[in-house]
Design an enzyme around this catalytic site. Structure first.
Site, short mmCIF file in Angstrom:
data_model
loop_
_atom_site.label_atom_id
_atom_site.label_comp_id
_atom_site.label_asym_id
_atom_site.label_seq_id
_atom_site.Cartn_x
_atom_site.Cartn_y
_atom_site.Cartn_z
CG ASN A 432 -1.79 1.23 1.46
OD1 ASN A 432 -2.60 1.45 0.55
ND2 ASN A 432 -1.17 2.14 2.12
CD GLU A 433 -1.56 5.50 0.39
OE1 GLU A 433 -2.68 6.02 0.08
OE2 GLU A 433 -1.10 5.82 1.72
CB ILE A 434 5.82 1.50 -0.43
CG1 ILE A 434 5.02 0.97 0.91
CG2 ILE A 434 7.19 1.50 -0.02
CD1 ILE A 434 5.64 -0.52 1.40
CB SER A 490 -2.37 -0.05 -4.44
OG SER A 490 -3.63 0.75 -4.67
CG HIS A 513 -4.37 5.14 -3.17
ND1 HIS A 513 -3.67 4.54 -2.17
CD2 HIS A 513 -4.62 4.17 -4.03
CE1 HIS A 513 -3.49 3.59 -2.38
NE2 HIS A 513 -4.43 3.04 -3.25
#
Length: 849
Positions: A432-434, A490, A513
């Site tokens: 997630n988001e890295i 993501s 996102h």
């Protein structure tokens, strides 16, 4: 003879290693829940008690039980001690013999204990080392801190020593911007003794090579372990059919592949597209006609792929299920509790049924929690909810030493193998988001992490990242779950190896996102501007309702900046942002309970704006997953359903905005109002759309009807109204647009649109009449009003939901609603009784001047 098992869940005791007193423990469980059950700590969720229990994770703890072994199990040739989950750093002893050391919460741990086990008076002891004391030295050895934005080390008394990234343990246990910091230790999944002789089946995977309505070409992969040479027949059975293979096996572990074909299979479909049918496959190792080992799995047959084709705008991003392009509708799922073992099957069922009742077809299991329990995926299979499954990495950079990578590899294999037969899982995602947070290829991009490191450190950190997410994890998915796509991070555009890789709100490839609304205080209207190919995160906060707030706060705590309210708001700017947006778009609430209600309306309006903006852009945009479905404790957060399972306004709004056929209005243009019909169903939408301009007193000023004929699985703009024509002579603060789509045999689909902001509406006190009745649909309430009653909220004495809630009630247009108790939501035959019902509308919560 198949595997014989004995669960070791009884007679457990525990203590801090430095103490003498042994206390009763519950397994599965953890130190925190055991201490709470014994009254040794205050309720961690109440008031500011989170701070009072931070000492627990600094200590070592010990769990112990004694057990006997039944003759049939003791007589087996092989005996293994199996732990489905140890949290996290643990040394295990059987009769004072060390048998294993665990260091990963997400792995299954096994030990051969045949030589150590007695028939009676066996002692199993587990020493849990403090995850804090274990990992602080790793931070010191590394020499610099790795980014871990949500690790609330300060709450834990560690200052800036963020050590969560070193532990293969649920990241949210260390705190998040919606969750508390409770760093647990304990036996969090089942522990058992397993025995077998000669042969056993360890695993059965139904690989789906090619599946369509005519034929399912499958391969059954049977993992067989033998202790001696064996000539045998392995049989697969399903739906009255059988497939067999004769094999000769030497001692050891073997994977036997058996081709399986099913003519005209019943397919597994997501909710809204068809039945989520499942088959049961049974594997047997035969000795003659007698089965000496057995194994059974249940799975659904479907073809699934993530479609990323180049097009004139960029590249698509959507899921194709059985040849059908699916618009994904749903939310991001987080753990249902800070203490995982407190989540019952009923709570899981409530969440998944709520998702299905809200017209969702997808949940994203977010990477900062844990790989969910089997029951979660079973329910998603049953209700047709697709699962986007993250690996457990989120918002942090991670070490890349050999020991860490080896641990991650075992973790990934264990969980991919455990979950790969679930038809609901349609994607594995690395983290997630890295990728976007680090933004390696943009010097000033991302979250500003890179500025804290020199060039050599940056390259090492990024190389470690790539080793996990670009090499190791996709290799595991390809090897153990072929046919399921892998997505590295993501959000992401694509793996280009340059600045084009990293997602931003305007990218026309990959997933997005979008947090401009909320974190950047951008207006709700920007949800219409930043629409990507797949919106995998966006959100807006609200408070839970008054009844829930009172479970953690007293009356004297009911103020936005009170110590307790701030303790239950983990996003630093959260309360300020809610108030700031509320001042922009809503009337002023008259008191704090009214503020709670208004915060929910605010959140719901924001998410309606976003969801419908995304759906109106179909097929350019093919997915919308808001943040977030649920909560892990009672808190102000982005959830649509609070910790106690109570639906917020957002959940009711989502149910309407996710309807398989949606009438949606785009009012962002100053001079016109655009009306859309969007359909996710596989048959035409045919009917009439009634368009009315109605005064808040109920007077109909204009009434027109338009024929509707929309193709399956598509959307179109039906017409554009010129505001000056339709509002001619009318006060926009006292007039609304009402749309009713009528189709034969289908309930009306309705939508209201207003021409001014909510805080400019001329709302008047409403006299809402409530009467009871019954018809072919069962018992219901009928609501009528003498003037527009906006955001009508029904609250019941009994726990449950209404068929509709937080709706606008227009004079002359009564609304019929049913109450569905929490039990009846899961068991439709149960009769629901709401008890007393309170009905209020927005005007009841406004500070009147």
């Amino acid at each position: 003879m198949s595997i014989i098992q004995s669960k070791l869940l009884e007679n457990w005791t525990f203590k801090a290693c430095e103490d003498q007193e042994w206390m009763p423990a519950q397994v599965p469980g953890c130190v925190h829940t055991d201490l709470l059950r014994l009254g040794k700590i205050p309720d961690p969720f109440y008031g500011t008690n989170e701070r009072e229990v931070q000492w627990i994770d600094k200590k070592d703890w010990e769990y112990r039980t004694t057990f006997e072994v039944e003759d049939s199990l003791y007589a087996q040739e092989q005996l293994e001690l199996v732990f489905d989950g140890l949290d996290t750093y643990a040394d295990v002893y059987v009769n004072d013999n060390h048998v294993l050391s665990a260091d990963n919460m997400f792995r299954v741990w096994k030990a051969d204990v045949k030589a150590l086990i007695k028939k009676k008076d066996n002692v199993l002891r587990i020493h849990f080392r403090s995850p804090i004391q274990e990992d602080v030295p790793k931070l010191e050895k590394l020499g610099y801190a790795l980014p871990a934005t949500n690790d609330q080390s300060d709450v834990g008394g560690l200052g800036d020593k963020r050590v969560s990234i070193f532990a293969r343990k649920a990241p949210y246990h260390y705190g998040w911007d919606w969750g508390p910091r409770f760093v647990t230790s304990g036996i969090w999944r089942e522990v058992r003794l397993e025995g077998w002789t000669n042969v056993k089946i360890n695993d059965l995977f139904i690989r789906q090579n090619e599946v369509n309505t005519d034929l399912a070409e499958l391969t059954a992969l049977v993992e067989v372990e033998t202790s001696q040479p064996i000539d045998t027949v392995i049989r697969i059975g399903a739906d009255g059919q059988r497939w067999e293979k004769t094999v000769s096996l030497m001692p050891g572990s073997h994977t036997v592949e058996i081709p399986v074909s099913i003519q005209n299979p019943k397919l597994w479909w997501s909710r809204g597209l068809g039945e989520p049918h499942r088959y049961t496959f049974a594997a047997e190792v035969l000795q003659g006609e007698r089965a000496v080992a057995e194994y059974e799995v249940r799975t659904g047959l479907r073809s699934i792929r993530l479609v990323r084709d180049q097009d004139e705008a960029g590249a698509s991003f959507y899921f194709e299920l059985n040849g059908v392009a699916v618009f994904a509708k749903g939310a991001n799922h987080i753990p249902n509790d800070s203490f995982i073992t407190e989540v019952t099957r009923e709570r899981y069922l409530h969440e998944i049924v709520s998702a299905a009742q809200s017209n969702m077809n997808m949940l994203r299991v977010w990477g900062g929690g844990f790989y969910e329990e089997d029951v979660f995926y079973d329910l998603c299979d049953e209700y047709g909810i697709m699962v986007w499954q993250d690996f457990m990495f989120a918002c942090s950079m991670y070490p890349g030493d050999e020991a860490f990578l080896n641990s991650v590899r075992h973790e990934a294999i264990d969980n991919v193998k455990r979950l790969r037969n679930h038809p609901s899982i349609v994607l594995w995602c690395g983290n997630n988001e890295i990728d976007s947070a680090w933004a390696h290829y943009i010097e000033d991009g991302g979250w500003g992490w890179k500025k804290d490191y020199n060039a050599e450190q940056r390259e090492r950190i990024w190389a470690d990242y790539e080793a996990i997410f670009h090499d190791l994890l996709p290799e595991v998915v390809e090897a153990y779950a072929p046919g399921i796509d892998y997505w590295p991070s993501s959000p992401l555009v694509s793996l280009t190896g340059d600045e084009k890789q990293h997602a931003h709100p305007s990218t026309s490839e990959g997933d997005i996102h979008y947090w401009g609304v909320w974190h950047n205080v951008e207006p709700f209207e920007n949800y219409n501007v930043y629409v990507g190919r797949f919106m995998s995160e966006y959100g807006f906060q609200s408070f839970p309702e008054y009844k829930t707030v009172r479970t953690y706060a007293e009356e004297e705590d009911l103020a936005l900046e009170s110590e307790v309210m701030l303790a239950h708001q983990k996003n630093g700017a959260g309360n300020r942002l809610i108030k700031q947006y509320m001042d922009m778009v809503l009337h002023e609430p008259k008191d704090f309970p009214s503020f709670l209600y208004m915060s929910q309306v605010l959140q719901a309006e924001a998410m309606k704006t976003a969801i419908e903006a995304h759906r109106r852009r179909k097929p350019y945009c093919m997915g919308t997953l808001y943040w977030q479905m649920n909560d892990c404790w009672p808190v102000a957060s982005w959830a649509g359903m609070d910790y106690l399972g109570r639906w917020k306004a957002l959940q009711y709004y989502a149910k309407r905005s996710f309807n398989d056929v949606l009438v949606s209005v785009d009012g962002t243009q100053k001079d016109s109002t655009d009306i859309y019909v969007i359909s996710d169903q596989l048959n035409k939408v045919q009917g009439q759309l009634q368009i009315r301009m109605i005064g808040f007193d109920g007077m109909v000023h204009r009434n027109e009807t338009l024929d509707v004929n929309v193709a399956p699985n598509s959307g179109e703009k039906l017409l554009s109204l010129r505001n000056s024509d339709w509002l001619e002579g009318l006060d926009p603060a006292k007039t609304l647009l009402r749309l009713d789509l009528r189709q034969a045999g289908v309930p009306d689909i309705v939508q209201e649109h207003y021409f001014v902001a909510t805080n400019q509406l001329a709302l008047q006190p409403a006299n809402i009449k409530v009467s009871g009745g019954s018809d072919e649909d069962g018992v219901h309430l009928l609501l009528e009003s003498n003037v527009l009653a906006k955001q009508v909220w029904l609250s019941s004495e009994a726990e449950g939901v209404f068929s509709d809630n937080f709706f606008d009630l227009i004079p002359g247009l009564p609304v019929k609603v049913k109450f569905i108790s929490r039990e009846a939501l899961q068991l439709p035959d149960v009769i629901s009784n709401p008890g007393s019902v309170e009905v209020r509308s927005m005007v009841d919560f406004i500070r009147m001047v």
